[in-house]
Design an enzyme around this catalytic site. Structure first.
Site, mmCIF file in Angstrom:
data_model
loop_
_atom_site.group_PDB
_atom_site.id
_atom_site.type_symbol
_atom_site.label_atom_id
_atom_site.label_comp_id
_atom_site.label_asym_id
_atom_site.label_seq_id
_atom_site.Cartn_x
_atom_site.Cartn_y
_atom_site.Cartn_z
ATOM 1 N N GLY A 52 -22.983 13.490 14.619
ATOM 2 C CA GLY A 52 -22.537 12.355 13.829
ATOM 3 C C GLY A 52 -22.326 11.114 14.672
ATOM 4 C CG ASN A 58 -30.912 11.261 4.447
ATOM 5 O OD1 ASN A 58 -31.426 12.149 3.750
ATOM 6 N ND2 ASN A 58 -29.862 11.495 5.233
ATOM 7 C CB CYS A 82 -27.738 19.103 2.255
ATOM 8 S SG CYS A 82 -28.836 17.698 1.946
ATOM 9 C CE LYS A 104 -25.912 19.250 9.879
ATOM 10 N NZ LYS A 104 -27.287 18.773 10.076
ATOM 11 C CB THR A 141 -25.103 12.767 6.016
ATOM 12 O OG1 THR A 141 -25.550 13.608 4.939
ATOM 13 C CG2 THR A 141 -26.172 12.710 7.087
ATOM 14 C CG LEU A 163 -32.384 19.950 1.506
ATOM 15 C CD1 LEU A 163 -31.730 21.273 1.091
ATOM 16 C CD2 LEU A 163 -32.167 19.698 2.991
ATOM 17 N N GLY A 172 -25.289 7.903 11.489
ATOM 18 C CA GLY A 172 -25.374 6.810 12.447
ATOM 19 C C GLY A 172 -24.025 6.442 13.038
#
Length: 330
Positions: free
Chosen positions: A252, A79, A140, A174, A202, A83, A226
């Protein structure tokens, strides 16, 4: 109270604590994968979740990255949302009141362009008095100036320190696995006053159409999530848990009960379901239903007994008799 298949009560304590944040169970939904947190309240048992983490909010509105923004990959999803959100003022006036009515803790994910902006966001949310905790999105991979805060221990520590001065809310930092030493970053966050760390955001990835010779994402690169990333994140959670005492929220590749239990056993206090919400939103219910039985299967009566209980290969032979006793007790 939970029940087994024969409707006999299972006396299992599912609650967990992350600093002063007390959750009824360790199951959360990850930021950016569950909308603003309230859209599915009439479809799924969101009030039974340990916590909800809405999509990340920033100081000012963001349009996000150019489309296409999402592309499937083998075992995962890339993706490049960037944001996209309406900004903190709209979030507090339109969405926070609805979130407060859901019946479960709300952890607000924030991202700032600067260390100072992280502090300002925290102060605004503190004043709104409707959040239970903050998740600092310092990792991010889809935006400039985002992931940089989690790739260097000093920057991570400065962000947490600044936010800590502005709010009394529990803080979760995070982190990213796009680093060679995630333990040092986790330690910096912990030393600066974070109540826990989220492992992880990610992974930076890319997909191309070789026939057209173009990238499949408008932003060229994006964040991979994923099942494909699960072994990497599992390793990272284990490394952090083995090296220091800090509450860890694993995120995750978690898509079923087995995934959840694996992360708890290696040291996660709680878990976040992310990509699975796009293709099997009912996974939440399945995991919540099966969690008590899985904990009892290990001979435990609480989540806390399971967290970090991984043994070295071969040690299970010495514990065979103990496991048999546990089976008889069940």
């Amino acid at each position: 109270m939970s029940f087994d298949s024969e409707n006999e009560p299972l006396d299992v304590d599912l609650h967990v604590e992350i600093g002063t944040l007390r959750l009824r169970n360790p199951i959360m939904v990850a930021s950016g994968t569950f909308g603003l947190g309230w859209e599915l309240r009439h479809v799924l048992p969101v009030n039974q979740l340990g916590a909800i983490v809405p999509k990340t909010v920033t100081r000012e509105p963001r349009r996000g990255n150019p489309p296409p923004r999402i592309v499937e990959t083998p075992g995962g999803l890339l993706n490049s949302i960037g944001l996209d959100n309406d900004g903190i003022d709209a979030f507090i006036s339109k969405h926070l009141p609805v979130l407060a009515e859901l019946g479960c803790p709300v952890i607000i994910s924030i991202a700032g362009k600067s260390i100072k902006e992280f502090g300002e966001l925290a102060e605004v949310i503190e004043a709104a008095r409707a959040a239970n905790a903050l998740e600092l999105n310092i990792s991010c991979p889809n935006v400039a100036g985002g992931i940089d805060f989690a790739t260097e221990a000093g920057l991570c520590e400065r962000v947490v320190t600044e936010v800590k001065k502005r709010t009394r809310l529990p803080l979760l930092a995070k982190l990213t696995v796009n680093v060679t030493d995630i333990v040092s970053i986790a330690r910096a966050a912990w030393n600066a006053g974070a109540d826990g760390v989220v492992v992880a955001n990610t992974l930076l990835g890319m997909s191309v159409d070789w026939r057209k010779r173009i990238p499949r994402l408008g932003g060229i690169m994006g964040g991979l999530s994923g099942p494909a990333v699960k072994p990497i994140v599992l390793r990272a959670v284990y490394q952090v848990a083995r090296s220091m005492t800090v509450p860890i929220v694993a995120s995750g590749g978690i898509s079923n009960l087995d995934d959840c239990m694996e992360f708890l056993v290696v040291g996660a206090t709680a878990v976040q379901l992310g990509t699975v919400n796009f293709y099997n939103p009912w996974a939440i219910s399945d995991i919540l239903e099966g969690l008590p039985r899985a904990i009892r299967e290990l001979g435990a009566r609480s989540v806390r007994e399971v967290v970090g209980s991984l043994r070295r290969l071969g040690a299970e032979k010495n514990s065979f008799a103990v496991l048999k006793e546990n089976e008889r007790a069940l």
